[in-house]
Design a protein around this motif. Structure first.
Motif, PDB file in Angstrom:
ATOM      1  N   ALA A 161       0.657  -1.124  -0.012  1.00 52.01           N
ATOM      2  CA  ALA A 161       0.035  -0.045  -0.087  1.00 52.01           C
ATOM      3  C   ALA A 161       0.831   1.146  -0.022  1.00 52.01           C
ATOM      4  N   ARG A 162       0.278   2.320  -0.721  1.00 46.02           N
ATOM      5  CA  ARG A 162       1.084   3.626  -0.580  1.00 46.02           C
ATOM      6  C   ARG A 162       0.019   4.700  -0.777  1.00 46.02           C
ATOM      7  N   LEU A 163       0.160   5.956  -0.256  1.00 44.47           N
ATOM      8  CA  LEU A 163      -0.659   7.077  -0.602  1.00 44.47           C
ATOM      9  C   LEU A 163      -0.272   7.626  -1.814  1.00 44.47           C
ATOM     10  N   ALA A 164      -1.401   7.122  -2.723  1.00 46.37           N
ATOM     11  CA  ALA A 164      -1.020   7.506  -4.188  1.00 46.37           C
ATOM     12  C   ALA A 164      -1.329   8.804  -4.476  1.00 46.37           C
TER      13      ALA A 164
ATOM     14  N   LEU B 108      -6.359  13.100   3.688  1.00 47.32           N
ATOM     15  CA  LEU B 108      -6.453  13.556   5.274  1.00 47.32           C
ATOM     16  C   LEU B 108      -6.892  15.061   5.450  1.00 47.32           C
ATOM     17  N   PRO B 109      -7.747  15.107   6.536  1.00 46.52           N
ATOM     18  CA  PRO B 109      -8.267  16.368   6.622  1.00 46.52           C
ATOM     19  C   PRO B 109      -7.289  17.612   6.533  1.00 46.52           C
ATOM     20  N   ALA B 110      -7.448  18.783   6.065  1.00 45.04           N
ATOM     21  CA  ALA B 110      -6.582  19.813   6.205  1.00 45.04           C
ATOM     22  C   ALA B 110      -6.972  20.712   7.590  1.00 45.04           C
ATOM     23  N   GLU B 111      -6.012  21.300   8.296  1.00 47.88           N
ATOM     24  CA  GLU B 111      -6.274  21.958   9.559  1.00 47.88           C
ATOM     25  C   GLU B 111      -7.055  23.232   8.993  1.00 47.88           C
ATOM     26  N   GLY B 112      -8.007  23.782   9.824  1.00 47.95           N
ATOM     27  CA  GLY B 112      -8.678  24.968   9.658  1.00 47.95           C
ATOM     28  C   GLY B 112      -9.636  25.078   8.444  1.00 47.95           C
ATOM     29  N   THR B 113     -10.276  23.840   7.955  1.00 47.52           N
ATOM     30  CA  THR B 113     -11.163  23.822   7.181  1.00 47.52           C
ATOM     31  C   THR B 113     -12.575  23.644   7.395  1.00 47.52           C
ATOM     32  N   ALA B 114     -12.846  23.098   8.704  1.00 49.69           N
ATOM     33  CA  ALA B 114     -14.412  22.783   9.095  1.00 49.69           C
ATOM     34  C   ALA B 114     -14.672  23.822  10.143  1.00 49.69           C
ATOM     35  N   ARG B 115     -15.742  24.410   9.866  1.00 46.18           N
ATOM     36  CA  ARG B 115     -16.524  25.426  10.531  1.00 46.18           C
ATOM     37  C   ARG B 115     -16.789  24.887  11.725  1.00 46.18           C
ATOM     38  N   GLY B 116     -16.295  25.375  13.043  1.00 46.56           N
ATOM     39  CA  GLY B 116     -16.793  25.016  14.178  1.00 46.56           C
ATOM     40  C   GLY B 116     -15.935  23.951  14.981  1.00 46.56           C
ATOM     41  N   VAL B 117     -14.728  23.666  14.236  1.00 43.80           N
ATOM     42  CA  VAL B 117     -14.226  22.519  14.811  1.00 43.80           C
ATOM     43  C   VAL B 117     -12.678  23.249  15.076  1.00 43.80           C
TER      44      VAL B 117
ATOM     45  N   GLY C  79       1.713  15.375  23.665  1.00 48.41           N
ATOM     46  CA  GLY C  79       1.302  14.371  23.027  1.00 48.41           C
ATOM     47  C   GLY C  79       0.034  14.747  22.097  1.00 48.41           C
ATOM     48  N   SER C  80      -1.068  15.226  22.552  1.00 48.72           N
ATOM     49  CA  SER C  80      -2.278  15.363  21.904  1.00 48.72           C
ATOM     50  C   SER C  80      -1.935  16.282  20.836  1.00 48.72           C
ATOM     51  N   ARG C  81      -1.416  17.409  20.865  1.00 47.22           N
ATOM     52  CA  ARG C  81      -1.190  18.391  19.867  1.00 47.22           C
ATOM     53  C   ARG C  81      -0.152  17.763  18.901  1.00 47.22           C
ATOM     54  N   TYR C  82       0.982  17.030  19.373  1.00 44.05           N
ATOM     55  CA  TYR C  82       1.841  16.321  18.441  1.00 44.05           C
ATOM     56  C   TYR C  82       1.263  15.553  17.561  1.00 44.05           C
ATOM     57  N   ALA C  83       0.171  14.744  17.872  1.00 45.15           N
ATOM     58  CA  ALA C  83      -0.524  13.781  17.128  1.00 45.15           C
ATOM     59  C   ALA C  83      -1.291  14.360  16.226  1.00 45.15           C
ATOM     60  N   VAL C  84      -2.063  15.319  16.659  1.00 45.62           N
ATOM     61  CA  VAL C  84      -3.022  15.987  15.653  1.00 45.62           C
ATOM     62  C   VAL C  84      -2.403  17.064  14.521  1.00 45.62           C
ATOM     63  N   ARG C  85      -1.308  17.445  15.146  1.00 46.96           N
ATOM     64  CA  ARG C  85      -0.514  18.314  14.154  1.00 46.96           C
ATOM     65  C   ARG C  85       0.298  17.655  13.227  1.00 46.96           C
ATOM     66  N   ARG C  86       0.608  16.453  13.548  1.00 44.65           N
ATOM     67  CA  ARG C  86       1.525  15.560  12.731  1.00 44.65           C
ATOM     68  C   ARG C  86       0.727  14.597  12.201  1.00 44.65           C
ATOM     69  N   ARG C  87      -0.526  14.549  11.925  1.00 43.22           N
ATOM     70  CA  ARG C  87      -1.199  13.361  11.668  1.00 43.22           C
ATOM     71  C   ARG C  87      -0.815  12.947  10.184  1.00 43.22           C
ATOM     72  N   ARG C  88      -0.581  14.003   9.183  1.00 44.79           N
ATOM     73  CA  ARG C  88       0.074  13.578   8.268  1.00 44.79           C
ATOM     74  C   ARG C  88       1.413  12.501   8.037  1.00 44.79           C
ATOM     75  N   ALA C  89       2.334  13.095   8.876  1.00 42.20           N
ATOM     76  CA  ALA C  89       3.685  12.297   9.030  1.00 42.20           C
ATOM     77  C   ALA C  89       3.518  10.938   9.649  1.00 42.20           C
ATOM     78  N   LEU C  90       2.472  11.011  10.729  1.00 40.41           N
ATOM     79  CA  LEU C  90       2.313   9.657  11.425  1.00 40.41           C
ATOM     80  C   LEU C  90       1.513   8.858  10.411  1.00 40.41           C
ATOM     81  N   THR C  91       0.569   9.184   9.534  1.00 37.24           N
ATOM     82  CA  THR C  91      -0.149   8.478   8.659  1.00 37.24           C
ATOM     83  C   THR C  91       0.663   7.730   7.789  1.00 37.24           C
ATOM     84  N   GLN C  92       1.614   8.358   7.172  1.00 36.95           N
ATOM     85  CA  GLN C  92       2.430   8.274   6.383  1.00 36.95           C
ATOM     86  C   GLN C  92       3.378   7.159   6.784  1.00 36.95           C
ATOM     87  N   ALA C  93       3.741   7.275   8.056  1.00 36.91           N
ATOM     88  CA  ALA C  93       4.662   6.209   8.544  1.00 36.91           C
ATOM     89  C   ALA C  93       3.880   4.732   9.003  1.00 36.91           C
TER      90      ALA C  93
END
Length: 400
Positions: free
Chosen positions: A48-51, A57-66, A239-253
């Motif tokens: 598998a790879r992220l084609a 992956l959701p982009a930060e700051g795109t959802a109203r109210g979240v 730990g919480s901020r790290y996981a959310v902010r680095r979701r892309r890197a963590l997902t790719q890993a």
């Protein structure tokens, strides 16, 4: 000379595969020097790879109210930090009680108690008893709330936690909120353990905390989070901020491991065809050695058609029996039996490896399950087989 075809598991890519293959080869050579080991490295072509480079992956700051990671709510609390606090409480509902009781704050000076007033160490159990008898509190508030209150009341942390809270806490309801959060966390932990189909959202959870704290006598204007929760924030916020902010890197890993399984179950034919091509070019005797998903690939391939040169299958930390039992194995579904051409099967498992399963109860007389103790907790136990001499000894016994 026996040839062993090694089929790797999930998430393995170069340079890791080369290192793993060398390790397995050295282990086998030590026990069975006449064995030839050849690789089936399917991960490069079929893994598998992220084609689209993670476009899903959701982009930060795109959802109203979240709230974005690291933002604060109107009361000044960290939105991510609050969720992380509850995550810790779901793992250990008494975590805040423990943090308060063991905090190195020194002795708390309490004013002289009036005659007949309970000692601070006795207050928590009295408050929980009041909660249990309150007509305003029932399972409608939160499933199992009375049972949870009884469970919390038995904790030896109650007295030390109450004594460690500042005396001013009686005016703010800090103790009541501390106990209410422990009770609510105990309820939700029970729901999670039971795999309940619906779990209360954050608003319902916080409303239950307020209701329970009020039932124990907390002022209505008190904060539902409680002063004690501040003790956990520095620990979990990073730990919480790290996981959310680095979701892309963590997902790719992390995605190759889970993604390899999903991709194989959906589009496994090319992977099996690759293994067939290797097996068809070999003279016997041949053994197929598969780890994790590699064992599933090998199992599926050998079920579908006969490979006369293959005399044995060795699976290590395999999920093939589990997928067969739940009807998710591509080649064979319960209660169908193994075909007559299927080779002798040795299945190595470690009871601490939660991704390993046994086949004996499902395929009586067709598989030999051998327990291995890697002396590691999960998930390390799933990758520790290749450092364990007992694994190579068991494989050598199958090959000789």
């Amino acid at each position: 000379m026996t040839t062993v075809v090694f089929v790797h598991g999930t998430g393995v890519r170069e340079p890791g595969f080369g290192e793993l293959f060398q390790r397995v080869g050295d282990g086998l050579a030590h026990r069975t020097p006449g064995v030839k080991l050849i690789p089936y490295y399917w991960g490069a072509e079929h893994g598998a790879r992220l084609a689209a480079d993670g476009a899903s992956l959701p982009a930060e700051g795109t959802a109203r109210g979240v709230p974005d990671p690291g933002t604060t709510e109107p009361d000044g609390t960290d939105a991510d930090g609050e969720s992380a606090q509850w995550e810790q409480l779901y793992r250990d509902p008494l975590a805040e009680l423990s943090a308060v009781a063991l905090a190195p704050a020194g002795p708390v000076a309490w004013p002289e108690l009036p005659p007949g007033a309970p000692h601070p160490s006795e207050l928590p159990r009295l408050l929980l008893a009041r909660l249990a008898s309150s007509p305003e509190v029932s399972d409608a508030t939160l499933p199992g709330v009375r049972r949870a209150a009884a469970d919390v009341s038995r904790s030896p942390l109650l007295g030390p936690a109450a004594q460690a809270l500042p005396a001013a806490g009686a005016e703010t309801g800090a103790l009541e909120h501390l106990l209410a959060r422990a009770v609510v966390a105990t309820c939700l932990r029970s729901l999670l353990d039971a795999d309940a189909p619906v779990i209360p959202d954050g608003e319902q959870r916080d409303r239950a905390v307020r209701q329970l704290a009020t039932a124990m006598g907390a002022p209505a204007a008190g904060t539902e989070r409680g002063a004690a929760s501040l003790l956990l924030r520095p620990v979990v916020r990073a730990g919480s901020r790290y996981a959310v902010r680095r979701r892309r890197a963590l997902t790719q890993a992390a995605h190759p491991a889970a993604g390899d399984v999903l991709r194989y179950l959906a589009h496994g034919e090319p992977v099996r065809a690759g293994l067939c091509a290797i097996l068809e070019g070999l003279e016997g005797p041949v053994a197929v050695l598969g780890h994790s998903l590699g064992g599933i690939i090998a199992f599926d391939t050998l079920v579908r058609r006969a490979h006369p040169a293959v005399r044995s299958l060795v699976t290590v930390g395999s999920q093939a029996p589990f997928l067969y039992e739940i009807g998710a194995l591509p080649s064979l579904g319960h209660p169908a039996v193994l075909p007559g051409h299927f080779p002798a099967w040795l299945n190595l498992y470690d009871r601490r490896d939660l991704l390993s399963h046994v086949g004996g109860p499902l395929f009586p007389g067709r598989v030999r399950d051998v327990a291995i103790d890697n002396r590691q907790p999960f998930p390390a136990s799933h990758s520790a087989y290749w450092a364990n001499p007992a694994v190579y000894a068991a494989i050598a016994g199958e090959l000789t």
